[in-house]
Enzyme design. Structure first.
Site, PDB file in Angstrom:
ATOM      1  N   SER A 284       0.809  -1.218   0.000  1.00 23.39           N
ATOM      2  CA  SER A 284       0.000   0.000   0.000  1.00 23.39           C
ATOM      3  C   SER A 284       0.841   1.266   0.000  1.00 23.39           C
ATOM      4  CB  SER A 284      -0.953   0.009   1.199  1.00 23.39           C
ATOM      5  OG  SER A 284      -0.258  -0.218   2.413  1.00 23.39           O
TER       6      SER A 284
ATOM      7  N   ASP B 151      -3.127   5.886  11.846  1.00 24.36           N
ATOM      8  CA  ASP B 151      -2.300   5.491  10.701  1.00 24.36           C
ATOM      9  C   ASP B 151      -1.064   6.370  10.657  1.00 24.36           C
ATOM     10  OD1 ASP B 151      -1.138   4.753   8.343  1.00 24.36           O
ATOM     11  OD2 ASP B 151      -2.871   5.127   7.071  1.00 24.36           O
TER      12      ASP B 151
ATOM     13  N   HIS C 159       1.098   5.141   6.387  1.00 22.66           N
ATOM     14  CA  HIS C 159       0.853   5.730   5.075  1.00 22.66           C
ATOM     15  C   HIS C 159       1.040   7.243   5.144  1.00 22.66           C
ATOM     16  CE1 HIS C 159      -1.449   1.893   5.101  1.00 22.66           C
ATOM     17  NE2 HIS C 159      -0.861   1.780   3.918  1.00 22.66           N
TER      18      HIS C 159
END
Length: 355
Positions: free
Chosen positions: A105, A328, A331
């Site tokens: 990702s 998160d 990312h």
């Protein structure tokens, strides 16, 4: 010439390619520098409302992030300037070609960034975006350019068996998909850290040996060595240029950047000052450099690890994961740090094609 001598030559060639030269700063390393605040209007490269295809998990502003200063930082190499990204020029140089990101990702993060940068540069150009299984293809028909993403978190094969999923460290049948692509950009690391219910394999297999688990850095290096043998065997450098995206760091421990009271990246609004990250180099970075240094084919390392370590402020934090308020710190918000990765990719591609 012996194997050791060949490796030494490969390392010299690799280093000369990794340190992209600017015309006025011989020996400039684009990957060493610091983040500077830039309110000129040149940053960010795009506004996410102009990218209708961006995934919600990366659109921190739409998800309610209240601050915007993180969008205004520019990467400044110590001894030169990084060329400004020019999407029209990028597409012109890749006319009739394909570029594929292969990885997890974080590769998706970079692919989404590049599609936004290119679409913003040529808003009048039509595009198509199609996903088939784990392969996404973003096409600019007027330039005959394909910008692709192949989801493959480990690069080596994961297979389903009656015993459960098995990660095969010495098998890379998925590489058939990569053949014939003009520019390949690989990445892998994030998923190697998953444990417990998030661990995607039940067993690890190497040759005729099966393991319930393995030191993750050891397993990572074994897999990258399998990948490197695939590149050395299958890539024709006159047709295909190969990049490896350096290890993308997370920011889950404030002690790493000298702020012991910070549990994670939540509430961070400014980069780490200066050129050095207090916690030092990332251990997986050494693995990547060691593997690339032993290859016979040239692979361009997008050495983004240190510059990304400095950006503790640029993660979605609670403003990611599709807007669900979990944390998160792995990312990156878009617009954001992956735009600089693509600026470095652009510098490397344009330098190669004009050399």
């Amino acid at each position: 010439m012996g194997a050791i001598a060949i490796s030494a030559v490969a390392v010299v060639l690799l280093l000369s390619l990794l340190h992209v030269k600017s015309s006025n700063a011989i020996g400039c390393d684009y990957f060493q520098g610091s983040w500077v605040y830039d309110n000129s209007g040149d940053y960010p490269f795009y506004q996410t409302p102009n990218c209708p295809f961006i995934e919600k998990q990366f659109d921190c502003q739409k998800n309610g992030r209240p601050d915007t200063e993180y969008l205004k930082y520019r990467w400044k190499p110590t001894r030169c300037d990084l060329p400004m990204f020019n999407g029209r020029d990028f597409l012109s140089k890749l006319t009739g070609k394909s570029i594929m990101f292969v990885g997890d990702s974080l590769g998706l993060n970079q692919w989404q960034s590049l599609t936004c940068m290119l679409h913003t540069s040529v808003p009048e150009a039509n595009y198509t975006s199609v996903r088939t299984g784990g392969l996404s293809t973003f096409t600019f028909p007027s330039y005959n350019v394909k910008v692709m993403l192949s989801r493959n978190a480990f690069l080596v094969d994961m297979v389903s068996t009656s015993r459960g999923p098995v990660l095969k460290l010495d098998s890379i049948e998925g590489g058939e998909l990569w053949k014939g692509i003009d520019v390949l950009v690989f990445n892998s690391w994030h998923w190697w850290l998953h444990t417990g219910r998030k661990q995607p394999w039940k067993f690890i297999e190497e040759g005729n040996k099966t393991y319930s688990d393995m030191d993750r850095l050891v397993a990572y290096e074994k897999a990258l060595n399998t990948w490197s043998r695939w590149v050395d065997t299958n890539v024709n450098p006159s047709r295909t240029t190969v990049f490896f995206q350096g290890v993308s760091p997370d920011h889950m421990n404030g002690a790493d950047w000298g702020e012991a009271g910070a549990k994670n990246c939540e509430g961070q609004t400014k980069p780490v000052e200066g050129a050095n990250y207090p916690a030092g180099p990332h251990p997986a970075e050494f693995v990547v450099e060691r593997v690339l240094g032993g290859m016979s084919k040239s692979v361009y390392l997008l050495n983004v690890t240190t510059l990304s370590q400095l950006r503790k402020d640029a993660h979605p934090s609670v403003y990611g994961h599709g807007g669900h308020h979990d944390m998160d710190c792995s990312h990156w918000c878009l617009a954001g740090v992956p735009d600089t990765w693509n600026q470095l990719l652009y510098a490397a591609i344009t330098t190669k094609t004009t050399a």
